[in-house]
Design a protein around this motif. Structure first.
Motif, PDB file in Angstrom:
ATOM      1  N   ASP A  58       0.826  -1.205   0.000  1.00  0.00           N
ATOM      2  CA  ASP A  58       0.000   0.000   0.000  1.00  0.00           C
ATOM      3  C   ASP A  58       0.861   1.257   0.000  1.00  0.00           C
ATOM      4  OD1 ASP A  58       0.162   0.833   3.176  1.00  0.00           O
ATOM      5  OD2 ASP A  58       0.091  -1.320   2.900  1.00  0.00           O
ATOM      6  N   GLY A  59       2.071   1.177   0.565  1.00  0.00           N
ATOM      7  CA  GLY A  59       2.964   2.330   0.571  1.00  0.00           C
ATOM      8  C   GLY A  59       3.464   2.707  -0.804  1.00  0.00           C
ATOM      9  N   ALA A  60       3.474   1.742  -1.726  1.00  0.00           N
ATOM     10  CA  ALA A  60       3.930   2.003  -3.096  1.00  0.00           C
ATOM     11  C   ALA A  60       2.778   2.327  -4.034  1.00  0.00           C
ATOM     12  CB  ALA A  60       4.686   0.785  -3.634  1.00  0.00           C
ATOM     13  N   TYR A  88      -0.166  -0.041   6.748  1.00  0.00           N
ATOM     14  CA  TYR A  88       0.823   0.990   7.060  1.00  0.00           C
ATOM     15  C   TYR A  88       1.947   0.972   6.027  1.00  0.00           C
ATOM     16  CZ  TYR A  88      -1.481   1.071  11.592  1.00  0.00           C
ATOM     17  OH  TYR A  88      -2.420   1.161  12.587  1.00  0.00           O
ATOM     18  N   GLY A  89       2.204   2.140   5.421  1.00  0.00           N
ATOM     19  CA  GLY A  89       3.367   2.313   4.572  1.00  0.00           C
ATOM     20  C   GLY A  89       4.468   2.912   5.430  1.00  0.00           C
ATOM     21  N   SER A 143      -0.280   5.417   8.234  1.00  0.00           N
ATOM     22  CA  SER A 143      -1.472   4.617   7.966  1.00  0.00           C
ATOM     23  C   SER A 143      -2.018   4.933   6.585  1.00  0.00           C
ATOM     24  CB  SER A 143      -2.545   4.899   9.021  1.00  0.00           C
ATOM     25  OG  SER A 143      -3.034   6.218   8.895  1.00  0.00           O
ATOM     26  N   VAL A 144      -2.751   3.989   6.018  1.00  0.00           N
ATOM     27  CA  VAL A 144      -3.277   4.182   4.663  1.00  0.00           C
ATOM     28  C   VAL A 144      -4.223   5.379   4.613  1.00  0.00           C
ATOM     29  CG1 VAL A 144      -2.994   1.778   3.970  1.00  0.00           C
ATOM     30  CG2 VAL A 144      -5.110   2.475   5.103  1.00  0.00           C
ATOM     31  N   GLU A 145      -4.950   5.623   5.699  1.00  0.00           N
ATOM     32  CA  GLU A 145      -5.902   6.732   5.713  1.00  0.00           C
ATOM     33  C   GLU A 145      -5.192   8.079   5.606  1.00  0.00           C
ATOM     34  OE1 GLU A 145      -7.674   3.177   7.448  1.00  0.00           O
ATOM     35  OE2 GLU A 145      -5.866   4.291   7.997  1.00  0.00           O
ATOM     36  N   ARG A 146      -3.977   8.165   6.110  1.00  0.00           N
ATOM     37  CA  ARG A 146      -3.221   9.414   6.045  1.00  0.00           C
ATOM     38  C   ARG A 146      -2.451   9.561   4.739  1.00  0.00           C
ATOM     39  NH1 ARG A 146       0.915   9.695  10.280  1.00  0.00           N
ATOM     40  NH2 ARG A 146       1.098  11.839   9.572  1.00  0.00           N
ATOM     41  N   TYR A 196      -1.879  -7.864   7.452  1.00  0.00           N
ATOM     42  CA  TYR A 196      -1.328  -7.124   8.598  1.00  0.00           C
ATOM     43  C   TYR A 196       0.047  -7.700   8.930  1.00  0.00           C
ATOM     44  CZ  TYR A 196      -1.613  -4.378  12.938  1.00  0.00           C
ATOM     45  OH  TYR A 196      -1.405  -3.449  13.918  1.00  0.00           O
ATOM     46  N   ARG A 197       0.995  -6.811   9.185  1.00  0.00           N
ATOM     47  CA  ARG A 197       2.322  -7.265   9.618  1.00  0.00           C
ATOM     48  C   ARG A 197       2.455  -7.080  11.123  1.00  0.00           C
ATOM     49  NH1 ARG A 197       4.843  -2.292  10.310  1.00  0.00           N
ATOM     50  NH2 ARG A 197       4.495  -0.709   8.695  1.00  0.00           N
TER      51      ARG A 197
END
Length: 401
Positions: free
Chosen positions: A207-209, A238-239, A243-246, A298-299
């Protein structure tokens, strides 16, 4: 009384010499218990699984899945091996035996094991740097993986790749540049189509990429050329520490392909992942072009070993996921509740896995490091040896393919 009966049975089955041999009774005990229990086990069971969210699709993966006893035992052992391997990596890192970047995969085991269960060995896979699980499911031994992490000659990349750069048959890494593996995955899919092979490429990113521009450029090209590529976003929420929302205006990553169909999958359930991947693979093989999968997972560890993982999320959040959604526990409960295995049998697998990990760790900490003269080997494959300049013009190394 039971021990006396087993001892008597041991003498009957193996003769007088058996009674004097150490461990004979326990061996017969295991055989008797195993034979009795095996008759009680079901050969398969059917489970309801979570319905996938769909984008530009009229029908999606099934909402039930059949799990055979043999499959269940294989999935359980594979996921436990990855979990224990990552925990051992954590330990070796904290002992400063593993150095540098190290991104652990524990918590996400259902993703790599479920994906592998749905594709062929001849299919292709490329991912980012949280890659240890995929290196294992693609056929590399724990021994070679841990030796690579410790920089030893017996590692799968001869000790030169480390955590982020491991490779295997039809597995292209392990890539350190965020999102850069996605165009490469499309290139692999193009090769599959160009050579007329019934093969697909699974192209993974986090998701971070997902906000990288090159990913959207790749979507466009893959859709235009109808490439047999499954784009897979492992959304672990989380990237790094964000968090993905941010980080994302839209967290519906399965819709990010716009004109590319997409599905959102429970990435903590190995059966959900397996069935969704089968569906996506059939979509690609039938000539319909690419498809996008979002695996919600989830990690448990932080982003990397330098991240404690609790400055941007709470310990309670991590514990809640462990207690309610752990992929290994979910599979274990399904197997036990449907007579596909027994507590004793799964414990034996756990003991076997721990032994394998400890032996691999012993090798990874005693195997020699690669000699300095091999520093520049394997730059090219099947090329004549040539000289490579070292840190100064007077230092030369030889490259051998």
């Amino acid at each position: 009384m039971r021990k006396m009966l087993l001892a008597a049975l041991s003498r009957v089955l193996q003769g007088p010499a058996a009674a004097a041999r150490p461990g004979a009774v326990s061996e017969v005990s295991r055989v008797v218990v195993a034979s009795r229990n095996y008759a009680d086990f079901a050969s398969e069971a059917t489970f309801d699984i979570k319905k996938c969210d769909l984008h530009r699709l009229e029908e999606g993966p099934p909402v039930t899945a059949v799990l055979t006893r043999e499959e269940g035992l294989h999935y359980y052992k594979t996921m436990q091996t990855i979990r224990r391997m990552e925990l051992k990596s954590d330990q070796l890192y904290k002992q400063k035996i593993i150095r540098g970047f190290c991104h652990l995969y524990d918590g996400q085991e259902a993703c790599c094991v479920g994906l592998e269960a749905a594709i062929k060995p001849t299919d292709h896979l490329i991912t980012a740097y949280r890659a240890h699980g995929y290196v294992y499911t693609r056929g590399t031994s724990v021994r070679e993986i841990l030796a690579e992490l410790t920089g030893r000659k017996g590692g799968c990349a001869k000790g030169k790749g480390g955590s982020m750069h491991m490779y295997a048959q039809n597995f292209y890494g392990g890539n350190g540049i965020v999102g850069a593996q996605v165009p490469l995955g499309a290139g692999i899919a193009l090769a599959c189509k160009y050579f007329g092979k019934d093969e697909i490429c699974l192209t993974l990113y986090g998701d971070g990429a997902a906000n990288q521009g090159q990913i959207f450029e790749t979507y466009n090209m893959a859709a235009l050329w109808k490439l047999p590529c499954i784009f897979i976003c492992e959304n672990n929420r989380y990237g790094m520490g964000t968090s993905v929302e941010r980080a994302a205006a839209s967290t519906d990553y399965y819709k990010r392909g716009d004109y590319i169909p997409g599905i959102r999958v429970d990435g903590m359930d190995i059966l959900c992942v397996r069935e969704a991947t089968k569906f996506a693979a059939e979509h690609c093989r039938s000539g319909k072009g690419p498809i996008l999968m979002e695996l919600q997972t989830y990690r448990y560890h932080g982003h990397s070993m330098s991240d404690p993982g609790i400055s941007y999320r709470t310990r309670e959040e991590i514990q809640e996921v462990r207690s309610k959604s752990d992929p290994i526990t979910l599979l274990k409960d399904r197997m036990l509740n449907n007579s596909l295995s027994s507590v004793e049998e799964l414990k034996e697998i756990d003991v076997e896995v721990r032994k394998e990990i400890e032996e691999a760790a012993q090798f990874a900490t005693t195997d020699p490091e690669p000699p300095l003269e091999e520093l520049c080997h394997h730059i090219y494959k099947n090329e004549p040896p040539f000289e490579v300049r070292g840190p100064s013009q007077w230092i030369k190394y030889k490259s051998v393919g």
